[in-house]
Write an enzyme that holds these catalytic residues in place. Structure first.
Site, PDB file in Angstrom:
ATOM      1  CD1 TRP A  87      -3.656   7.708   4.345  1.00 51.49           C
ATOM      2  CD2 TRP A  87      -3.579   5.561   4.972  1.00 51.49           C
ATOM      3  NE1 TRP A  87      -3.959   7.664   5.684  1.00 51.49           N
ATOM      4  CE2 TRP A  87      -3.900   6.348   6.092  1.00 51.49           C
ATOM      5  CE3 TRP A  87      -3.479   4.173   5.121  1.00 51.49           C
ATOM      6  CZ2 TRP A  87      -4.126   5.796   7.362  1.00 51.49           C
ATOM      7  CZ3 TRP A  87      -3.697   3.629   6.369  1.00 51.49           C
ATOM      8  CH2 TRP A  87      -4.021   4.438   7.478  1.00 51.49           C
ATOM      9  CB  SER A 133      -0.908  -0.005   1.237  1.00 55.49           C
ATOM     10  OG  SER A 133      -1.747   1.128   1.269  1.00 55.49           O
ATOM     11  CB  CYS A 134       1.933   3.785  -1.576  1.00 54.40           C
ATOM     12  SG  CYS A 134       1.044   3.774  -3.155  1.00 54.40           S
ATOM     13  N   GLY A 135       0.292   5.913  -0.875  1.00 55.08           N
ATOM     14  CA  GLY A 135      -0.659   7.012  -0.833  1.00 55.08           C
ATOM     15  C   GLY A 135      -1.832   6.811  -1.766  1.00 55.08           C
ATOM     16  N   GLY A 170      -1.491   4.183  -4.606  1.00 55.45           N
ATOM     17  CA  GLY A 170      -1.302   2.990  -5.420  1.00 55.45           C
ATOM     18  C   GLY A 170      -0.201   3.067  -6.456  1.00 55.45           C
TER      19      GLY A 170
END
Length: 285
Positions: A272, A243-245, A247
């Site tokens: 996120w 996961s990240c901010g 994708g």
């Protein structure tokens, strides 16, 4: 054509392929450059100003993205992906090589999208456009010529993608390890999220691995060092969910994990931007 292909290739390798008439026809080069929302740069205009010869622009922010959603650049349907990728001249037997203008930032997103759509014949250019320019290789400018429509046909593979509800049900599953690519300060909630309206923090049981720790000057670290990074956070048997901010940089981790020998990798597409905005998903600060 090399089969199976390497997940990353060098500028020297790509140059050799493009300028060998017996090999060039099988190569499709795609520029998947993108920038953070607060960076005032237009990737398509930069593509017109300078690009690797024969490259086409892979617009995953708008054109090759799911419509009718508030979330940015979500993976489109197999039908839409097929339609747009065929327009770029990609065939089912093409070796797709993807790069970006920052070295290693958004190109892995394009790599992951092709993997999720059943096309394994895809590589990322290590070092990206900067590596190509540093080698002194020729470039093209201007609007590219129209190319023939390809025969590409996507075959969606759900194992490469996970949605928020499914992930929420698996937060305590020891068979998985969620790994977050955002900077440590955002993971620990010591700074606010750059997108308005998002809670700060991370998912329960997630671990932090900022994507920049896997790179040096736009190139991936040596395989041995990548293996050490993932071994420190997970076991070889676990499914890794990234996961990240929004994708994009999660796909850098997914590619690095594959380079290190981990095959069971998945990306949480909403990341996120989705999780942090919805109170029904738990957050740890």
């Amino acid at each position: 054509m090399v089969s199976p292909v390497n997940n990353i290739v060098s500028a020297a390798w790509l140059h050799q392929q493009l300028f060998d008439s017996s090999l060039a026809a099988s190569i499709v080069v795609l520029d998947a450059s993108a920038f953070m929302p607060d960076v005032p740069r237009d990737p398509q205009q930069e593509f017109i100003k300078v690009r690797i010869p024969t490259a086409r622009f892979f617009d995953f922010n708008h054109q090759i993205a799911a419509p009718n959603t508030d979330l940015p650049h979500m993976l489109p349907s197999a039908e839409l992906f097929t339609q747009e990728v065929a327009k770029l001249g990609v065939n089912n037997d093409s070796h797709v090589v993807i790069y970006d203008s920052q070295g290693m930032f958004s190109a892995p997103r394009g790599w992951w999208m092709f993997k999720a759509m059943g096309h394994d014949n895809v590589s990322v250019l290590d070092g990206g456009l900067p590596a190509w320019l540093a080698a002194g290789y020729a470039t093209q400018t201007g609007v590219p010529m129209t190319n023939a429509i390809g025969d590409f046909s996507a075959k969606y593979r759900s194992s490469w993608v996970i949605d928020a509800d499914t992930l929420c049900q698996r937060l305590d599953d020891t068979c998985i390890q969620i790994i977050d690519a955002r900077p440590t300060a955002r993971f620990l909630a010591t700074v606010k999220e750059p997108r308005v309206g998002l809670r700060s923090g991370h998912m329960p049981n997630a671990k932090s691995l900022p994507f920049g720790e896997l790179l040096t000057d736009g190139y991936f670290l040596p395989v041995e060092q990548l293996q050490q990074k993932f071994d420190a956070l997970s076991t070889a048997e676990q499914q890794l969910i990234f996961s990240c901010g929004s994708g994009v940089t999660a796909c850098i981790l997914a590619l690095a994990a594959q380079l290190s020998g981990r095959d069971n990798v998945t990306v949480y597409d909403g990341s996120w931007t989705e999780w942090g905005a919805n109170e029904k998903y738990p957050v740890v600060k």
